[in-house]
Design an enzyme around this catalytic site. Structure first.
Site, PDB file in Angstrom:
ATOM      1  N   PHE A 142       0.860  -1.192   0.000  1.00 36.80           N
ATOM      2  CA  PHE A 142       0.000   0.000   0.000  1.00 36.80           C
ATOM      3  C   PHE A 142       0.891   1.236   0.000  1.00 36.80           C
ATOM      4  O   PHE A 142       1.750   1.391   0.859  1.00 36.80           O
ATOM      5  CB  PHE A 142      -0.934   0.034   1.221  1.00 36.80           C
ATOM      6  CG  PHE A 142      -1.889   1.196   1.159  1.00 36.80           C
ATOM      7  CD1 PHE A 142      -3.048   1.123   0.393  1.00 36.80           C
ATOM      8  CD2 PHE A 142      -1.611   2.385   1.821  1.00 36.80           C
ATOM      9  CE1 PHE A 142      -3.914   2.201   0.289  1.00 36.80           C
ATOM     10  CE2 PHE A 142      -2.473   3.472   1.728  1.00 36.80           C
ATOM     11  CZ  PHE A 142      -3.623   3.379   0.966  1.00 36.80           C
ATOM     12  N   ASP A 227       9.316   2.524   1.606  1.00 34.48           N
ATOM     13  CA  ASP A 227       8.155   3.241   2.146  1.00 34.48           C
ATOM     14  C   ASP A 227       8.100   2.971   3.651  1.00 34.48           C
ATOM     15  O   ASP A 227       7.752   1.872   4.083  1.00 34.48           O
ATOM     16  CB  ASP A 227       6.892   2.737   1.438  1.00 34.48           C
ATOM     17  CG  ASP A 227       5.623   3.424   1.939  1.00 34.48           C
ATOM     18  OD1 ASP A 227       5.635   3.945   3.063  1.00 34.48           O
ATOM     19  OD2 ASP A 227       4.622   3.416   1.199  1.00 34.48           O
ATOM     20  N   LYS A 256       2.795   9.884   8.733  1.00 35.89           N
ATOM     21  CA  LYS A 256       2.171   9.365   9.959  1.00 35.89           C
ATOM     22  C   LYS A 256       2.814   9.871  11.265  1.00 35.89           C
ATOM     23  O   LYS A 256       2.483  10.938  11.732  1.00 35.89           O
ATOM     24  CB  LYS A 256       2.128   7.847   9.892  1.00 35.89           C
ATOM     25  CG  LYS A 256       1.117   7.363   8.828  1.00 35.89           C
ATOM     26  CD  LYS A 256       0.844   5.905   8.938  1.00 35.89           C
ATOM     27  CE  LYS A 256      -0.133   5.413   7.874  1.00 35.89           C
ATOM     28  NZ  LYS A 256      -1.524   5.644   8.209  1.00 35.89           N
TER      29      LYS A 256
END
Ligand code: PLP
Length: 412
Positions: A142, A227, A256
């Site tokens: 993702f 990532d 995040k």
């Protein structure tokens, strides 16, 4: 199911003025402090999801709150046409704490990955003079919801209805070196992967596999992009998850937990990539404002001075041990995996109902796919809070897990 605010999830709530793009739980929170949230009716919840790995220092961490309040009184926004001392300082801190040499600030994870994809293409085409543009990514990965990052994502469900998708992305299975080798061609520019596929079900990449991927990238002149949007900032017990693997990527991406809940993303790259992002090549109005980067600075200072990552590693070991002790032999639990404070509990059936029971009992957690319970407590979590969560989780699994008989198709 008890319902603290209203009786409708947003898709059914025709009165909402919002697009129904989120299937929201019927819960709204009014206050957060440390490991706890309080809903609008005053009910208290132990937060083991942290806004999906965002509030890594707990809710309203004092140091970040104080720095933001101070900055709010001074200056919020200028423009990237000017020097921004906070942005410089945040970049300097990030590069001194990691293997990266240069930072581009943006506002989200998808934007950080978008910047990484653009940088990889620009570097290959403008600096190296190669016709390389393809990015290889992995099944079940993702990487975000912009057109490029959802194309990079290895899950069909995020692509439905958005065709035609941008060209130049290939997806191969994770942990299969032959498949990766076969996919590399004359147009390949970069390989992009997560060290632990988080949204994809909490699946770690193998250590030897990742080292071989790094070597393949080197041999073929490809950039390695990691990532770290969900795994980064201490989540796995190291500041960055790739530190567990003994590699140094050309580029890694953050968001995040980077600013404790303030929206900030960052793309961090090696020095040789700097000239590919020359003046005018990429930009963002809100990227790295004085306010946003004040939150980054305070977050990084807290991580360093309060030894947060070391604490996260210890608490991760403790949580893992407790989960194995309690659930390893339970017929509903198939596997417990993950690293540090990113844990997936693969179950023998759907867990949606368990999430709702958890909310009723005052424990918040999320899924990672239909059958995986994902635990993402804050990095300052205490043993007592972990014990409290384990007790609640035991009750939830013991009482509400669908009955699964050993040897059944779903059972062990
Ligand atoms: N990459 C990973 C690994 C993620 O987990 C996410 C979000 O969940 C993203 C990228 C996208 O981040 P954002 O939602 O901030 O755009």
């Amino acid at each position: 199911m008890a319902n603290p605010i209203n009786n409708q999830q947003s898709p059914a709530n025709t009165e909402s003025a919002l697009f129904p793009s989120y299937a929201r739980y019927p819960l709204a929170f009014a206050k957060g402090k440390g490991s706890y949230l309080w809903d609008v009716n005053g009910k208290k919840y132990l937060d083991f999801m942290c806004g999906l790995a965002v509030t890594n220092l707990g809710h309203a961490p004092e140091r970040v709150t104080a720095k933001l309040k101070d900055q709010l009184d001074q200056l919020w926004h200028t423009s990237n046409l000017f020097q921004i001392p906070n942005q410089e300082k945040a970049a300097q801190m990030l590069t001194s704490m990691t293997s990266g040499d240069a930072v581009f600030f943006c506002n989200s994870g998808a934007e950080a990955n978008e910047a990484a994809i653009k940088l990889a293409r620009k570097y290959q085409q403008k600096i190296k003079g190669e016709e390389r543009y393809e990015i290889i990514t992995f099944t079940q990965s993702f990487h975000g919801r912009t057109l490029a990052t959802l194309t990079a994502t290895g899950q069909d469900k995020v692509k439905e209805g958005f065709h035609p998708l941008p060209a130049g992305f290939i997806t191969v299975p994770l942990n299969d070196l032959d498949a990766l080798q076969d996919a590399i061609g004359p147009y390949t520019a970069a390989v992009m992967l997560e060290m632990i596929q988080a949204e994809g079900g909490v699946h770690p990449a193998g250590v030897e596999y990742v080292q071989a991927v790094a070597e393949l990238c080197k041999q073929n002149g490809l950039l390695l992009i990691i990532d770290e949007i969900q795994t980064g900032m201490g989540r796995t017990g190291k500041l960055l998850a790739f530190e567990h693997y003994g590699i140094e990527p050309d580029i890694f991406t953050l968001a995040k937990g980077l600013a404790s809940g303030f929206p900030v993303g960052a793309m961090v790259g090696k020095a040789h990539l700097k000239e590919a992002f020359s003046a005018g090549s990429h930009g963002s109005t809100f990227g790295g404002t004085p306010l946003a980067t004040a939150a980054v600075i305070a977050t990084l200072e807290t991580l360093q001075e309060e030894h947060v990552v070391e604490h996260a590693a210890q608490m991760g070991d403790y949580l893992n041990q407790q989960l194995h002790d309690k659930f390893a032999d339970h017929p509903f639990v198939l596997e417990i995996r993950g690293k540090g404070l990113m844990i997936g509990i693969e179950c023998a059936g759907p867990i949606n109902e368990l999430i709702l029971v958890g909310q009723e009992k005052g424990l918040l957690f999320v899924n990672a796919g239909p059958n995986v319970i994902r635990l993402l407590p804050n990095l300052l979590i205490t043993k007592e809070e972990i014990d409290q969560a384990i007790t609640l989780l035991s009750e939830i699994i013991q009482e509400y897990a669908p009955v699964v008989t050993a040897g059944s198709p779903n059972g062990k």
